[in-house]
Design a protein around this motif. Structure first.
Motif, mmCIF file in Angstrom:
data_model
loop_
_atom_site.group_PDB
_atom_site.id
_atom_site.type_symbol
_atom_site.label_atom_id
_atom_site.label_comp_id
_atom_site.label_asym_id
_atom_site.label_seq_id
_atom_site.Cartn_x
_atom_site.Cartn_y
_atom_site.Cartn_z
ATOM 1 N N ALA A 85 0.838 -1.210 0.000
ATOM 2 C CA ALA A 85 0.000 0.000 0.000
ATOM 3 C C ALA A 85 0.869 1.256 0.000
ATOM 4 C CB ALA A 85 -0.926 -0.006 1.213
ATOM 5 N N LEU A 86 1.953 1.240 0.765
ATOM 6 C CA LEU A 86 2.853 2.391 0.807
ATOM 7 C C LEU A 86 3.500 2.625 -0.553
ATOM 8 C CD1 LEU A 86 4.876 2.415 4.165
ATOM 9 C CD2 LEU A 86 3.422 4.213 3.233
ATOM 10 N N ARG A 87 3.957 1.548 -1.179
ATOM 11 C CA ARG A 87 4.603 1.703 -2.484
ATOM 12 C C ARG A 87 3.622 2.247 -3.518
ATOM 13 N NH1 ARG A 87 6.424 -3.444 -1.293
ATOM 14 N NH2 ARG A 87 5.351 -4.353 -3.088
ATOM 15 N N GLU A 88 2.391 1.749 -3.485
ATOM 16 C CA GLU A 88 1.391 2.246 -4.436
ATOM 17 C C GLU A 88 1.073 3.712 -4.164
ATOM 18 O OE1 GLU A 88 -1.887 -0.402 -4.070
ATOM 19 O OE2 GLU A 88 -0.946 -2.015 -5.223
ATOM 20 N N LYS A 89 0.983 4.083 -2.901
ATOM 21 C CA LYS A 89 0.671 5.478 -2.540
ATOM 22 C C LYS A 89 1.735 6.431 -3.066
ATOM 23 C CE LYS A 89 -0.163 8.480 1.461
ATOM 24 N NZ LYS A 89 -0.364 8.524 2.939
ATOM 25 N N TYR A 90 2.994 5.974 -3.036
ATOM 26 C CA TYR A 90 4.094 6.843 -3.457
ATOM 27 C C TYR A 90 4.597 6.518 -4.866
ATOM 28 C CZ TYR A 90 4.025 8.714 1.219
ATOM 29 O OH TYR A 90 3.619 9.335 2.375
ATOM 30 N N GLY A 91 3.732 5.858 -5.657
ATOM 31 C CA GLY A 91 4.032 5.657 -7.072
ATOM 32 C C GLY A 91 5.109 4.644 -7.357
ATOM 33 N N ILE A 92 5.273 3.641 -6.462
ATOM 34 C CA ILE A 92 6.293 2.603 -6.661
ATOM 35 C C ILE A 92 5.600 1.237 -6.594
ATOM 36 C CG2 ILE A 92 8.579 1.787 -5.928
ATOM 37 C CD1 ILE A 92 8.798 4.373 -4.288
ATOM 38 N N PRO A 93 4.736 0.912 -7.570
ATOM 39 C CA PRO A 93 3.962 -0.340 -7.478
ATOM 40 C C PRO A 93 4.717 -1.583 -7.918
ATOM 41 C CG PRO A 93 3.371 0.850 -9.464
ATOM 42 C CD PRO A 93 4.388 1.704 -8.748
ATOM 43 N N GLY A 94 5.819 -1.399 -8.638
ATOM 44 C CA GLY A 94 6.496 -2.551 -9.211
ATOM 45 C C GLY A 94 7.495 -3.215 -8.271
ATOM 46 N N TYR A 95 8.360 -4.014 -8.873
ATOM 47 C CA TYR A 95 9.348 -4.778 -8.116
ATOM 48 C C TYR A 95 10.418 -3.839 -7.563
ATOM 49 C CZ TYR A 95 13.275 -7.943 -7.231
ATOM 50 O OH TYR A 95 14.310 -8.605 -6.646
ATOM 51 N N VAL A 96 10.833 -4.109 -6.337
ATOM 52 C CA VAL A 96 11.918 -3.357 -5.704
ATOM 53 C C VAL A 96 13.046 -4.339 -5.398
ATOM 54 C CG1 VAL A 96 12.614 -1.962 -3.728
ATOM 55 C CG2 VAL A 96 10.319 -1.684 -4.703
ATOM 56 N N GLU A 97 14.240 -3.998 -5.822
ATOM 57 C CA GLU A 97 15.383 -4.881 -5.588
ATOM 58 C C GLU A 97 15.545 -5.166 -4.094
ATOM 59 O OE1 GLU A 97 15.361 -2.079 -7.081
ATOM 60 O OE2 GLU A 97 16.250 -2.162 -9.093
ATOM 61 N N GLN A 98 15.961 -6.378 -3.790
ATOM 62 C CA GLN A 98 16.116 -6.787 -2.397
ATOM 63 C C GLN A 98 17.087 -5.874 -1.656
ATOM 64 O OE1 GLN A 98 14.250 -9.224 -1.098
ATOM 65 N NE2 GLN A 98 15.058 -8.732 0.931
ATOM 66 N N GLY A 146 19.251 4.883 -5.575
ATOM 67 C CA GLY A 146 17.824 4.541 -5.567
ATOM 68 C C GLY A 146 16.980 5.449 -6.438
ATOM 69 N N ARG A 147 17.594 6.017 -7.486
ATOM 70 C CA ARG A 147 16.899 7.045 -8.281
ATOM 71 C C ARG A 147 15.635 6.537 -8.981
ATOM 72 N NH1 ARG A 147 21.748 5.949 -10.345
ATOM 73 N NH2 ARG A 147 21.914 4.934 -12.387
ATOM 74 N N GLU A 148 15.558 5.226 -9.268
ATOM 75 C CA GLU A 148 14.340 4.734 -9.938
ATOM 76 C C GLU A 148 13.132 4.786 -9.010
ATOM 77 O OE1 GLU A 148 14.215 0.347 -10.567
ATOM 78 O OE2 GLU A 148 16.262 0.450 -9.780
ATOM 79 N N HIS A 149 13.369 4.966 -7.717
ATOM 80 C CA HIS A 149 12.270 5.068 -6.755
ATOM 81 C C HIS A 149 11.999 6.521 -6.342
ATOM 82 C CE1 HIS A 149 12.965 0.842 -6.720
ATOM 83 N NE2 HIS A 149 14.081 0.924 -6.024
ATOM 84 N N ARG A 150 12.664 7.450 -6.985
ATOM 85 C CA ARG A 150 12.535 8.876 -6.642
ATOM 86 C C ARG A 150 11.363 9.455 -7.443
ATOM 87 N NH1 ARG A 150 15.532 13.711 -8.291
ATOM 88 N NH2 ARG A 150 15.932 15.071 -6.493
ATOM 89 N N THR A 151 10.177 9.084 -7.043
ATOM 90 C CA THR A 151 8.980 9.460 -7.788
ATOM 91 C C THR A 151 8.504 10.862 -7.405
ATOM 92 O OG1 THR A 151 7.507 8.553 -6.111
ATOM 93 C CG2 THR A 151 8.263 7.048 -7.832
ATOM 94 N N GLU A 152 7.599 11.389 -8.219
ATOM 95 C CA GLU A 152 7.025 12.710 -7.933
ATOM 96 C C GLU A 152 6.314 12.706 -6.589
ATOM 97 O OE1 GLU A 152 3.722 15.830 -9.779
ATOM 98 O OE2 GLU A 152 4.406 14.118 -10.973
ATOM 99 N N GLN A 153 5.605 11.603 -6.285
ATOM 100 C CA GLN A 153 4.888 11.526 -5.006
ATOM 101 C C GLN A 153 5.850 11.570 -3.821
ATOM 102 O OE1 GLN A 153 4.442 9.701 -7.750
ATOM 103 N NE2 GLN A 153 2.444 8.694 -7.806
ATOM 104 N N VAL A 154 6.978 10.885 -3.950
ATOM 105 C CA VAL A 154 7.979 10.885 -2.879
ATOM 106 C C VAL A 154 8.535 12.292 -2.680
ATOM 107 C CG1 VAL A 154 10.309 10.108 -2.269
ATOM 108 C CG2 VAL A 154 8.624 8.461 -3.077
ATOM 109 N N LEU A 155 8.899 12.951 -3.780
ATOM 110 C CA LEU A 155 9.493 14.285 -3.691
ATOM 111 C C LEU A 155 8.500 15.299 -3.141
ATOM 112 C CD1 LEU A 155 11.555 14.411 -6.993
ATOM 113 C CD2 LEU A 155 12.394 14.084 -4.661
#
Length: 363
Positions: A130-143, A174-183
């Motif tokens: 839910a957190l990842r979806e809220k901040y625009g990171i719905p896909g796979y995250v490297e371990q 971690g730039r691929e996770h630096r989404t607009e929602q996070v910023l």
């Protein structure tokens, strides 16, 4: 006719046999022949016997008294009804057993679901998703990134400030996770922190800091309202005055009030001629007003005063991205005429390669 067929079936004690009550069936026709006193063939007798109607078969053969037939037929009928009742009971029992089995299966599934959903690991997975979806990171995250990223998202979601080192990580590894929602969330929290300090200390620099973050989280109107209400007498130095005007001008630029923004940027530059920030703002405003030569000139001045070229490039890229394609191509061609090597990156950024003209398809 249906009534007479039914009455005939009752007379011969076969009303419990469905075919006896339907006109035109073989059994109904046989009953009609018997009632008419016509003899039954051996084939007919065999048919009745094959259906378990032995009394009726003997009666159709002849020589059986009506009283004896009635007694034998009634006994057979009761036996049939008993067997039918037993069959219905057995079918009901089987159906009940199937239903009970299905219900038990469903209950087991539900119990398993509840167990899984109450499992702390399952709860954590749902919360993380839910957190990842809220901040625009719905896909796979490297371990290797997962724990660090989730710690940042959890902190943002709890309105906590994120350490600068973590934001550096988001901008690099971690730039691929630096989404607009996070910023936006980060800058909103930082803006609120600076605003709280400003209201406590009346330090105008904190208002400038807050306004910078407000612009980056889409609250430029709030930044304008804040800076517009800071009296001149509280701006104690040229550096502070210049910073207030530059940040205020940036907020007004965001709000498409470029004429006022331009005046503030010019004032800021006059107050602090060696600071690159007013020059960068002036370059952006002139570029947006399609005064490309002036914009380029102010960007040059900004770089001469220490503006990082990457920062200038980012500004130019942002401005060009918002232009219609045809107009963007013309601006790129102008910039390439001014400084072919300095702006060579525009070919790759907007045309897909060095071999195409600036008007090619944007990637």
């Amino acid at each position: 006719m249906q009534d007479s067929v039914r009455q005939r079936a009752e007379r011969y004690r076969v009303e419990d046999v469905p075919a006896a009550n339907v006109p035109g069936t073989r059994l109904a026709n046989i009953l009609q022949l018997l009632e008419a006193g016509r003899p039954a063939s051996e084939t007919t007798q065999a048919f009745l016997a094959s259906r378990g109607l032995h009394a009726l078969s003997s009666y159709a053969k002849g020589g059986m008294a009506d009283a004896d037939f009635a007694k034998a037929a009634q006994a057979e009928q009761e036996a049939r009804r008993g067997a039918a009742e037993q069959a219905r009971a057995e079918a009901t029992a089987r159906a009940d057993a199937r239903n009970a089995e299905m219900q038990a299966h469903q209950q087991a599934i539900e119990a398993d679901r509840l167990r899984r959903e109450s499992d702390p690991r399952c709860i954590a997975r749902r919360r993380n998703q839910a957190l990842r979806e809220k901040y625009g990171i719905p896909g796979y995250v490297e371990q290797d990134h997962f724990q660090r990223l989730m710690a940042i998202l959890t902190r943002l979601d709890n309105r906590g400030r994120v350490a600068e080192t973590e934001m550096v990580w988001l901008a690099t590894e971690g730039r691929e996770h630096r989404t607009e929602q996070v910023l936006r969330a980060y800058h909103r929290i930082e803006a609120d922190a600076a605003l709280a300090e400003y209201h406590t200390t009346a330090n105008v620099w904190k208002a400038v800091t807050a306004s910078g973050h407000l612009r980056k989280c889409g609250a430029s109107q709030e930044a304008h309202d804040l800076l517009a209400n800071i009296p001149e007498r509280r701006q104690h130095s040229p550096k502070l005055k210049s910073a207030v005007r530059t940040t205020h001008g940036g907020a007004l630029r965001d709000l498409n009030r470029r004429e006022v923004a331009l005046r503030l940027a010019e004032d800021a530059h006059t107050l602090l001629p060696d600071d690159f920030r007013p020059c960068t703002l002036l370059g952006a405003i002139h570029m947006e007003q399609r005064e490309i030569a002036l914009g380029h000139e102010w960007y040059q001045k900004a770089e001469e005063r220490g503006a990082p070229p990457k920062h200038v490039d980012s500004e130019i890229r942002s401005i060009l991205t918002q232009m219609p394609q045809e107009e963007r191509a013309k601006v790129i061609e102008q910039l390439l005429v001014f400084e072919p090597f300095r702006y060579d990156w525009l070919r790759q950024a907007f045309t897909g390669g060095h071999g195409q003209r600036a008007g090619g398809q944007m990637r």
